[in-house]
Design a protein around this motif. Structure first.
Motif, PDB file in Angstrom:
ATOM      1  N   SER A 111     -51.691   9.932 -10.361  1.00  0.00           N
ATOM      2  CA  SER A 111     -52.670   8.851 -10.494  1.00  0.00           C
ATOM      3  C   SER A 111     -53.089   8.241  -9.159  1.00  0.00           C
ATOM      4  CB  SER A 111     -52.132   7.762 -11.416  1.00  0.00           C
ATOM      5  OG  SER A 111     -50.966   7.173 -10.879  1.00  0.00           O
ATOM      6  N   VAL A 115     -56.874   6.564  -8.162  1.00  0.00           N
ATOM      7  CA  VAL A 115     -57.160   5.246  -7.577  1.00  0.00           C
ATOM      8  C   VAL A 115     -57.925   5.430  -6.264  1.00  0.00           C
ATOM      9  CG1 VAL A 115     -56.127   3.119  -6.674  1.00  0.00           C
ATOM     10  CG2 VAL A 115     -55.087   4.275  -8.638  1.00  0.00           C
ATOM     11  N   HIS A 116     -57.466   6.365  -5.452  1.00  0.00           N
ATOM     12  CA  HIS A 116     -58.094   6.610  -4.160  1.00  0.00           C
ATOM     13  C   HIS A 116     -59.565   6.993  -4.320  1.00  0.00           C
ATOM     14  CE1 HIS A 116     -59.114   8.821  -0.491  1.00  0.00           C
ATOM     15  NE2 HIS A 116     -58.220   8.048   0.108  1.00  0.00           N
ATOM     16  N   GLU A 117     -59.857   7.880  -5.249  1.00  0.00           N
ATOM     17  CA  GLU A 117     -61.242   8.303  -5.484  1.00  0.00           C
ATOM     18  C   GLU A 117     -62.105   7.129  -5.953  1.00  0.00           C
ATOM     19  OE1 GLU A 117     -62.909  11.226  -4.943  1.00  0.00           O
ATOM     20  OE2 GLU A 117     -61.084  11.770  -3.874  1.00  0.00           O
ATOM     21  N   ALA A 118     -61.557   6.280  -6.810  1.00  0.00           N
ATOM     22  CA  ALA A 118     -62.317   5.117  -7.280  1.00  0.00           C
ATOM     23  C   ALA A 118     -62.589   4.153  -6.134  1.00  0.00           C
ATOM     24  CB  ALA A 118     -61.558   4.412  -8.403  1.00  0.00           C
ATOM     25  N   TYR A 119     -61.614   4.003  -5.245  1.00  0.00           N
ATOM     26  CA  TYR A 119     -61.781   3.105  -4.090  1.00  0.00           C
ATOM     27  C   TYR A 119     -62.799   3.657  -3.103  1.00  0.00           C
ATOM     28  CZ  TYR A 119     -60.688   0.390   0.056  1.00  0.00           C
ATOM     29  OH  TYR A 119     -60.788  -0.413   1.164  1.00  0.00           O
ATOM     30  N   GLU A 123     -66.362   2.802  -7.025  1.00  0.00           N
ATOM     31  CA  GLU A 123     -66.649   2.905  -8.457  1.00  0.00           C
ATOM     32  C   GLU A 123     -66.796   1.533  -9.107  1.00  0.00           C
ATOM     33  OE1 GLU A 123     -64.758   4.834 -12.527  1.00  0.00           O
ATOM     34  OE2 GLU A 123     -63.776   5.166 -10.610  1.00  0.00           O
ATOM     35  N   HIS A 133     -65.311  -3.039  -8.596  1.00  0.00           N
ATOM     36  CA  HIS A 133     -63.964  -2.773  -8.085  1.00  0.00           C
ATOM     37  C   HIS A 133     -63.062  -2.146  -9.151  1.00  0.00           C
ATOM     38  CE1 HIS A 133     -65.647  -5.908  -5.478  1.00  0.00           C
ATOM     39  NE2 HIS A 133     -64.993  -5.283  -4.510  1.00  0.00           N
ATOM     40  N   ARG A 134     -63.534  -1.077  -9.747  1.00  0.00           N
ATOM     41  CA  ARG A 134     -62.791  -0.405 -10.814  1.00  0.00           C
ATOM     42  C   ARG A 134     -61.432   0.111 -10.313  1.00  0.00           C
ATOM     43  NH1 ARG A 134     -65.162   2.149 -15.522  1.00  0.00           N
ATOM     44  NH2 ARG A 134     -65.981   0.086 -15.841  1.00  0.00           N
ATOM     45  N   TRP A 135     -61.297   0.327  -8.994  1.00  0.00           N
ATOM     46  CA  TRP A 135     -60.044   0.832  -8.445  1.00  0.00           C
ATOM     47  C   TRP A 135     -58.892  -0.150  -8.672  1.00  0.00           C
ATOM     48  CZ3 TRP A 135     -57.381  -1.760  -4.648  1.00  0.00           C
ATOM     49  CH2 TRP A 135     -58.083  -2.752  -3.977  1.00  0.00           C
ATOM     50  N   LYS A 138     -57.401   0.624 -12.002  1.00  0.00           N
ATOM     51  CA  LYS A 138     -56.786   1.946 -11.936  1.00  0.00           C
ATOM     52  C   LYS A 138     -55.496   1.920 -11.122  1.00  0.00           C
ATOM     53  CE  LYS A 138     -60.920   4.639 -12.796  1.00  0.00           C
ATOM     54  NZ  LYS A 138     -61.773   5.738 -12.354  1.00  0.00           N
ATOM     55  N   ALA A 139     -55.405   1.006 -10.158  1.00  0.00           N
ATOM     56  CA  ALA A 139     -54.199   0.895  -9.329  1.00  0.00           C
ATOM     57  C   ALA A 139     -53.001   0.402 -10.129  1.00  0.00           C
ATOM     58  CB  ALA A 139     -54.465  -0.041  -8.147  1.00  0.00           C
TER      59      ALA A 139
END
Length: 179
Positions: A111, A115-119, A123, A133-135, A138-139
């Motif tokens: 996972s 998180v990294h991809e969303a950041y 996203e 700030h969807r990350w 996800k974090a």
């Protein structure tokens, strides 16, 4: 030494449980506000609706570690309750070492890129008026499983102490099944 580590882990996981409790209260207030606004004033907010499932995710994910610490997790007790505390402790330790910790580490590892991809991509919600700030939400996934590993270590220490006879097993009562 092990008792001190176990107590420290228990206090830490109690704090995590407190955070989950606060998130639950915030979620209830959010749902109450959203329902009142929607049905009384015919006003709806995508951001508030998304916040509901974000807060639910926080409650669920952080609550996992607290459920393990407080022995509130699901278990098949048909045979387990008939065994001695030492046998139960061995099963708990083996299950934690062979199943819970490896699965948790796999989820943490799998996972982090999520998180990294969303950041990196910045996203945001696909809906207009949704949350940014969807990350952040996800974090919570890898973070919660890190907390679960910490709780699992405390769980194994407790069961090791039960196996050695240093600590008494927690008594299970009917009142425990209410929640």
């Amino acid at each position: 030494m092990l008792l001190k580590i176990e107590k420290w882990i228990d206090r830490f996981i109690d704090i995590i449980g407190g955070i989950a409790t606060v998130a639950m209260l915030l979620m209830m207030l959010n749902v109450f506000y959203d329902a009142i606004m929607r049905y009384a004033f015919n006003v709806s907010s995508i951001g508030m609706q998304e916040m509901e499932w974000h807060l639910f995710s926080v409650v669920f994910l952080l609550g996992i570690a607290y459920a393990l610490k407080s022995d509130g997790h699901v278990r098949v007790d048909i045979l387990y309750d008939r065994w001695s505390p030492q046998t139960q402790a061995v099963i708990n330790i083996a299950g934690t070492l062979l199943l819970m910790i490896p699965l948790s580490l796999l989820i943490i590892h799998g996972s982090i890129w999520f998180v990294h991809e969303a950041y990196i991509s910045g996203e945001i919600s696909g809906d207009p008026g949704g949350l940014t700030h969807r990350w952040l939400i996800k974090a919570v996934i890898p973070l919660s499983f890190i907390f679960l590993v910490i709780s699992a270590i405390g769980f194994m220490i407790r069961n090791f102490n039960i196996y050695r006879g240093i600590e008494a097993p927690k008594a299970h009562s009917v009142e425990d099944d209410v929640f």
